[in-house]
Motif scaffolding. Structure first.
Motif, short mmCIF file in Angstrom:
data_model
loop_
_atom_site.label_atom_id
_atom_site.label_comp_id
_atom_site.label_asym_id
_atom_site.label_seq_id
_atom_site.Cartn_x
_atom_site.Cartn_y
_atom_site.Cartn_z
N ALA A 39 6.24 37.54 90.83
CA ALA A 39 6.22 36.20 90.22
C ALA A 39 7.36 36.03 89.23
O ALA A 39 8.00 34.97 89.18
N ARG A 40 7.63 37.06 88.44
CA ARG A 40 8.74 37.00 87.48
C ARG A 40 10.08 36.93 88.19
O ARG A 40 10.97 36.15 87.80
N MET A 41 10.26 37.69 89.26
CA MET A 41 11.50 37.64 90.03
C MET A 41 11.72 36.25 90.62
O MET A 41 12.84 35.70 90.57
N GLU A 42 10.67 35.70 91.20
CA GLU A 42 10.79 34.36 91.80
C GLU A 42 11.13 33.31 90.75
O GLU A 42 11.89 32.37 91.03
N ILE A 45 14.85 33.76 89.95
CA ILE A 45 15.67 33.31 91.07
C ILE A 45 15.68 31.78 91.16
O ILE A 45 16.73 31.17 91.43
N LYS A 46 14.55 31.15 90.91
CA LYS A 46 14.50 29.69 90.91
C LYS A 46 15.41 29.12 89.82
O LYS A 46 16.12 28.12 90.04
N GLU A 47 15.40 29.73 88.64
CA GLU A 47 16.28 29.28 87.56
C GLU A 47 17.75 29.39 87.97
O GLU A 47 18.55 28.49 87.71
N ASP A 50 18.51 26.68 90.71
CA ASP A 50 18.51 25.32 90.18
C ASP A 50 19.65 25.07 89.20
O ASP A 50 20.24 23.98 89.19
N THR A 51 19.96 26.07 88.38
CA THR A 51 20.95 25.88 87.31
C THR A 51 22.38 26.05 87.80
O THR A 51 23.27 25.28 87.43
N TYR A 52 22.61 27.04 88.66
CA TYR A 52 23.99 27.39 89.04
C TYR A 52 24.31 27.07 90.49
O TYR A 52 25.44 27.29 90.94
N GLN A 53 23.35 26.55 91.25
CA GLN A 53 23.55 26.23 92.67
C GLN A 53 24.13 27.41 93.44
O GLN A 53 25.01 27.27 94.29
N MET A 54 23.62 28.59 93.10
CA MET A 54 23.96 29.81 93.82
C MET A 54 22.68 30.57 94.12
O MET A 54 21.73 30.52 93.34
N ASP A 55 22.67 31.28 95.24
CA ASP A 55 21.46 31.94 95.70
C ASP A 55 21.34 33.35 95.11
O ASP A 55 22.32 33.96 94.68
N ILE A 147 13.92 43.20 88.14
CA ILE A 147 13.87 42.17 87.10
C ILE A 147 15.06 42.34 86.15
O ILE A 147 15.71 41.35 85.76
N ALA A 148 15.36 43.59 85.78
CA ALA A 148 16.50 43.85 84.90
C ALA A 148 17.81 43.40 85.56
O ALA A 148 18.70 42.86 84.90
N PHE A 149 17.91 43.61 86.87
CA PHE A 149 19.10 43.14 87.61
C PHE A 149 19.24 41.63 87.49
O PHE A 149 20.33 41.12 87.19
N LEU A 150 18.17 40.90 87.74
CA LEU A 150 18.22 39.43 87.71
C LEU A 150 18.50 38.91 86.31
O LEU A 150 19.24 37.92 86.15
#
Length: 285
Positions: A39-42, A45-47, A50-55, A147-150
């Motif tokens: 849930a934290r990873m998702e 990733i959503k942020e 949405d913020t940077y228009q990169m996957d 999570i640390a990576f993201l």
């Protein structure tokens, strides 16, 4: 009825944001993560989407082919690159994004970047991302590692592309792009001030010109219009030419270190089995 349903489905798809059409954010084929960690990873990733228009995506797998040797990570890297391409990851026209792979068969963590994300993740930033995840991996806390990576990735995206960043071929060391230069706040303010000054000067000159037309000014062409012609002859007698040999240097090409990794701002680029360019790299854990 069927046609109506198809029309409704197409309308819904068109209204969906680009991020929702991207590949699955977290693919935990090895069942290494808890539900809370996923849930934290998702959320992260959503942020990013949405913020940077990169996957961005996280993948764990035991299906990676065995690397040829311990020092070789070629098959892990190609697996990550191919998975990124075949599962619909990437946003914007250049499929920008990053995939973080935890390869449990070879015990390798691997990053695959594409599009503009290659420019964000320079070689030294890639190493910082691997460092951030490495602590959790060394303790078998795989969810914490991802999570640390993201979280570290989001920091780099917030900072933007580094001044002087460029791409180079990791095999030949040849530079593939020019240096990236971004304007600082003082430079932008100076540019705006100079532009305003030039605009003001033009306005004043034009105003003065039109004021002149309103006055009783007369140009006397009889006394002030004249042309003087002169004749100038030069004779070319001889020329002297000297020759010398200048040695050429490959500069940015030829070796990997010469290409750019020594500067700390280069992004190494390799090619997947499909021929698409990717950045990234890996490390054992």
């Amino acid at each position: 009825m069927v046609k109506k349903m198809i029309t409704v489905l197409l309308a819904i798809l068109l209204l969906l944001p680009a991020a929702s059409l991207a590949g699955e954010a977290v693919v935990d084929d090895c069942a290494l993560f808890t539900e809370e960690e996923i849930a934290r990873m998702e959320e992260l990733i959503k942020e990013i989407r949405d913020t940077y228009q990169m996957d961005a995506a996280i993948l764990t797998s035991r299906e990676v082919p065995k690397n040829a040797s311990y020092s070789s990570m070629e098959r892990t890297q190609d697996f990550a690159d191919t998975y990124y391409e075949e599962h619909g990851y990437g946003m914007e026209p250049d499929d920008s994004g990053v995939l973080y792979l935890i390869d449990m068969r070879n015990r390798v963590q691997c990053i695959s970047t594409s599009g503009t994300m290659i420019d964000y993740i320079t070689d030294h930033r890639r190493e910082a991302l691997l460092d951030a995840a490495g602590e959790g991996l060394s303790r078998s806390r795989y969810g914490k590692a991802a999570i640390a990576f993201l979280e570290k990735l989001e920091v780099f995206l917030r900072q933007g592309i580094e001044e002087g960043a460029f791409r180079y071929d990791e095999i030949t060391g040849k530079r593939l792009s020019g240096l990236y230069n971004k304007l600082t706040t003082p430079e932008m303010l100076l540019g705006a001030a100079c532009g305003a000054g030039v605009m003001l000067l033009i306005v004043l000159l034009v105003s003065a010109k039109y004021k002149l037309k309103r006055e009783t000014y007369h140009f006397d062409k009889e006394t002030k219009s004249f042309v003087t012609l002169t004749k100038d002859e030069q004779t070319f007698t001889h020329q002297s030419v000297s020759h010398r040999t200048v040695s050429s240097s490959s500069g940015g090409g030829g070796s990997r270190s010469g290409g750019g990794h020594s500067s700390g701002r280069g992004s190494s680029v390799h090619y997947s089995s499909s021929g698409r360019s990717h950045g990234g790299g890996g490390r054992h854990f």
